[in-house]
Design a protein around this motif. Structure first.
Motif, mmCIF file in Angstrom:
data_model
loop_
_atom_site.group_PDB
_atom_site.id
_atom_site.type_symbol
_atom_site.label_atom_id
_atom_site.label_comp_id
_atom_site.label_asym_id
_atom_site.label_seq_id
_atom_site.Cartn_x
_atom_site.Cartn_y
_atom_site.Cartn_z
ATOM 1 N N LYS A 126 -6.985 -136.697 -100.825
ATOM 2 C CA LYS A 126 -5.743 -137.454 -100.639
ATOM 3 C C LYS A 126 -4.584 -136.577 -100.187
ATOM 4 O O LYS A 126 -3.795 -136.976 -99.333
ATOM 5 C CB LYS A 126 -5.347 -138.167 -101.938
ATOM 6 C CG LYS A 126 -6.070 -139.437 -102.194
ATOM 7 C CD LYS A 126 -5.521 -140.101 -103.440
ATOM 8 C CE LYS A 126 -6.267 -141.380 -103.726
ATOM 9 N NZ LYS A 126 -5.786 -142.037 -104.950
ATOM 10 N N ILE A 127 -4.450 -135.392 -100.777
ATOM 11 C CA ILE A 127 -3.288 -134.559 -100.460
ATOM 12 C C ILE A 127 -3.504 -133.650 -99.252
ATOM 13 O O ILE A 127 -2.537 -133.148 -98.688
ATOM 14 C CB ILE A 127 -2.840 -133.702 -101.667
ATOM 15 C CG1 ILE A 127 -3.888 -132.657 -102.035
ATOM 16 C CG2 ILE A 127 -2.448 -134.564 -102.833
ATOM 17 C CD1 ILE A 127 -3.368 -131.568 -102.937
ATOM 18 N N LEU A 128 -4.742 -133.443 -98.847
ATOM 19 C CA LEU A 128 -5.024 -132.516 -97.749
ATOM 20 C C LEU A 128 -4.320 -132.877 -96.442
ATOM 21 O O LEU A 128 -3.742 -131.984 -95.804
ATOM 22 C CB LEU A 128 -6.536 -132.416 -97.532
ATOM 23 C CG LEU A 128 -7.109 -131.068 -97.166
ATOM 24 C CD1 LEU A 128 -6.580 -129.945 -98.035
ATOM 25 C CD2 LEU A 128 -8.612 -131.105 -97.211
ATOM 26 N N PRO A 129 -4.299 -134.143 -96.010
ATOM 27 C CA PRO A 129 -3.593 -134.446 -94.757
ATOM 28 C C PRO A 129 -2.098 -134.136 -94.827
ATOM 29 O O PRO A 129 -1.546 -133.527 -93.911
ATOM 30 C CB PRO A 129 -3.828 -135.945 -94.556
ATOM 31 C CG PRO A 129 -4.983 -136.291 -95.394
ATOM 32 C CD PRO A 129 -4.999 -135.323 -96.531
ATOM 33 N N VAL A 130 -1.459 -134.517 -95.909
ATOM 34 C CA VAL A 130 -0.023 -134.272 -96.055
ATOM 35 C C VAL A 130 0.249 -132.777 -96.146
ATOM 36 O O VAL A 130 1.162 -132.254 -95.506
ATOM 37 C CB VAL A 130 0.534 -135.012 -97.293
ATOM 38 C CG1 VAL A 130 1.988 -134.677 -97.519
ATOM 39 C CG2 VAL A 130 0.334 -136.507 -97.140
ATOM 40 N N PHE A 131 -0.543 -132.080 -96.920
ATOM 41 C CA PHE A 131 -0.452 -130.636 -97.052
ATOM 42 C C PHE A 131 -0.580 -129.975 -95.680
ATOM 43 O O PHE A 131 0.203 -129.098 -95.315
ATOM 44 C CB PHE A 131 -1.563 -130.145 -97.993
ATOM 45 C CG PHE A 131 -1.730 -128.667 -98.064
ATOM 46 C CD1 PHE A 131 -0.925 -127.899 -98.883
ATOM 47 C CD2 PHE A 131 -2.706 -128.029 -97.306
ATOM 48 C CE1 PHE A 131 -1.078 -126.523 -98.955
ATOM 49 C CE2 PHE A 131 -2.870 -126.659 -97.364
ATOM 50 C CZ PHE A 131 -2.053 -125.899 -98.197
ATOM 51 N N SER A 132 -1.561 -130.416 -94.916
ATOM 52 C CA SER A 132 -1.816 -129.850 -93.600
ATOM 53 C C SER A 132 -0.639 -130.080 -92.659
ATOM 54 O O SER A 132 -0.230 -129.171 -91.935
ATOM 55 C CB SER A 132 -3.084 -130.476 -93.021
ATOM 56 O OG SER A 132 -3.329 -130.019 -91.725
ATOM 57 N N LEU A 133 -0.085 -131.263 -92.660
ATOM 58 C CA LEU A 133 1.026 -131.575 -91.762
ATOM 59 C C LEU A 133 2.297 -130.818 -92.148
ATOM 60 O O LEU A 133 2.924 -130.169 -91.300
ATOM 61 C CB LEU A 133 1.298 -133.082 -91.755
ATOM 62 C CG LEU A 133 2.397 -133.539 -90.809
ATOM 63 C CD1 LEU A 133 2.034 -133.221 -89.364
ATOM 64 C CD2 LEU A 133 2.662 -135.021 -90.987
ATOM 65 N N ILE A 134 2.666 -130.867 -93.409
ATOM 66 C CA ILE A 134 3.909 -130.216 -93.851
ATOM 67 C C ILE A 134 3.840 -128.711 -93.632
ATOM 68 O O ILE A 134 4.735 -128.115 -93.015
ATOM 69 C CB ILE A 134 4.203 -130.541 -95.325
ATOM 70 C CG1 ILE A 134 4.582 -132.015 -95.471
ATOM 71 C CG2 ILE A 134 5.307 -129.644 -95.878
ATOM 72 C CD1 ILE A 134 4.690 -132.500 -96.896
ATOM 73 N N PHE A 135 2.785 -128.075 -94.123
ATOM 74 C CA PHE A 135 2.686 -126.629 -93.973
ATOM 75 C C PHE A 135 2.428 -126.226 -92.524
ATOM 76 O O PHE A 135 2.863 -125.161 -92.093
ATOM 77 C CB PHE A 135 1.640 -126.043 -94.922
ATOM 78 C CG PHE A 135 2.134 -125.959 -96.323
ATOM 79 C CD1 PHE A 135 2.975 -124.946 -96.718
ATOM 80 C CD2 PHE A 135 1.794 -126.935 -97.257
ATOM 81 C CE1 PHE A 135 3.464 -124.865 -98.014
ATOM 82 C CE2 PHE A 135 2.263 -126.877 -98.553
ATOM 83 C CZ PHE A 135 3.105 -125.837 -98.940
ATOM 84 N N GLY A 136 1.744 -127.067 -91.763
ATOM 85 C CA GLY A 136 1.537 -126.786 -90.345
ATOM 86 C C GLY A 136 2.854 -126.731 -89.589
ATOM 87 O O GLY A 136 3.100 -125.809 -88.800
ATOM 88 N N PHE A 151 6.971 -123.539 -87.087
ATOM 89 C CA PHE A 151 8.404 -123.290 -86.899
ATOM 90 C C PHE A 151 8.758 -121.848 -87.269
ATOM 91 O O PHE A 151 9.438 -121.149 -86.517
ATOM 92 C CB PHE A 151 9.229 -124.284 -87.740
ATOM 93 C CG PHE A 151 10.708 -124.069 -87.629
ATOM 94 C CD1 PHE A 151 11.387 -124.420 -86.481
ATOM 95 C CD2 PHE A 151 11.404 -123.494 -88.675
ATOM 96 C CE1 PHE A 151 12.758 -124.209 -86.374
ATOM 97 C CE2 PHE A 151 12.770 -123.281 -88.588
ATOM 98 C CZ PHE A 151 13.459 -123.643 -87.433
ATOM 99 N N GLY A 152 8.279 -121.399 -88.421
ATOM 100 C CA GLY A 152 8.547 -120.024 -88.855
ATOM 101 C C GLY A 152 7.979 -118.998 -87.890
ATOM 102 O O GLY A 152 8.622 -117.984 -87.596
ATOM 103 N N GLY A 153 6.783 -119.252 -87.379
ATOM 104 C CA GLY A 153 6.162 -118.335 -86.429
ATOM 105 C C GLY A 153 6.933 -118.245 -85.126
ATOM 106 O O GLY A 153 7.132 -117.158 -84.579
ATOM 107 N N VAL A 154 7.405 -119.397 -84.632
ATOM 108 C CA VAL A 154 8.178 -119.415 -83.384
ATOM 109 C C VAL A 154 9.506 -118.695 -83.570
ATOM 110 O O VAL A 154 9.900 -117.857 -82.750
ATOM 111 C CB VAL A 154 8.395 -120.864 -82.886
ATOM 112 C CG1 VAL A 154 9.427 -120.909 -81.766
ATOM 113 C CG2 VAL A 154 7.085 -121.477 -82.429
ATOM 114 N N VAL A 155 10.216 -118.997 -84.648
ATOM 115 C CA VAL A 155 11.504 -118.350 -84.913
ATOM 116 C C VAL A 155 11.319 -116.846 -85.075
ATOM 117 O O VAL A 155 12.080 -116.042 -84.516
ATOM 118 C CB VAL A 155 12.186 -118.972 -86.156
ATOM 119 C CG1 VAL A 155 13.382 -118.154 -86.596
ATOM 120 C CG2 VAL A 155 12.593 -120.410 -85.871
#
Length: 140
Positions: free
Chosen positions: A29-39, A44-48
């Motif tokens: 249940k939490i894997l999709p949300v986890f994947s999207l938020i942390f992705g 964003f952090g990597g680009v910055v």
């Protein structure tokens, strides 16, 4: 000769005791949300970081080019990791094997990035494979 990396990880992690069905359901249940938020956050952090770190490092270190290369590599790996996690979201949400595989490969990228920087996050990446392997059969 084809190397089955997923099979190797399964062989290793399935030696550990299985998680209960309720825990597996919760993970699924939490894997999709986890994947999207942390992705999104990792991308964003990597680009910055990619845009800022090499310039400031080159100026402040006075030509520490080897460190700049390492930082650039880690930033590129972070962007790849984040994008894989974002692309895994639809597949994870619909319980597709493709989404699970993308998340698996994002973990592999995390391990590579941790090895490049000799980071203790390597241990976290290795531990997180356990629940990921445990829920693989929930994805068609």
């Amino acid at each position: 000769m084809k190397l089955d990396i997923i099979g190797l990880f399964e062989k290793f992690y399935l030696k550990f005791p299985p998680l209960g069905d309720e825990i597996k359901e919760f993970i699924v249940k939490i894997l999709p949300v986890f994947s999207l938020i942390f992705g999104v956050l990792i991308t964003f952090g990597g680009v910055v970081d990619f845009l800022g770190t090499p310039i400031f490092s080159a100026i402040s270190l006075g030509g520490g080019i080897e460190l700049v290369r390492q930082l650039l590599l880690v930033d590129v790996l972070a962007i790849i990791l984040g994008v894989l996690m974002i692309f895994a979201f639809p597949g994870l949400r619909h319980h597709k094997q493709r989404g699970w595989r993308l998340l698996f490969w994002s973990q592999i990228v995390w391990i590579i990035s941790s090895l490049v920087t000799v980071s203790p996050s390597l241990l976290i990446a290795i531990v997180l494979f356990y629940p990921l392997i445990q829920v693989k059969k929930w994805y068609n």
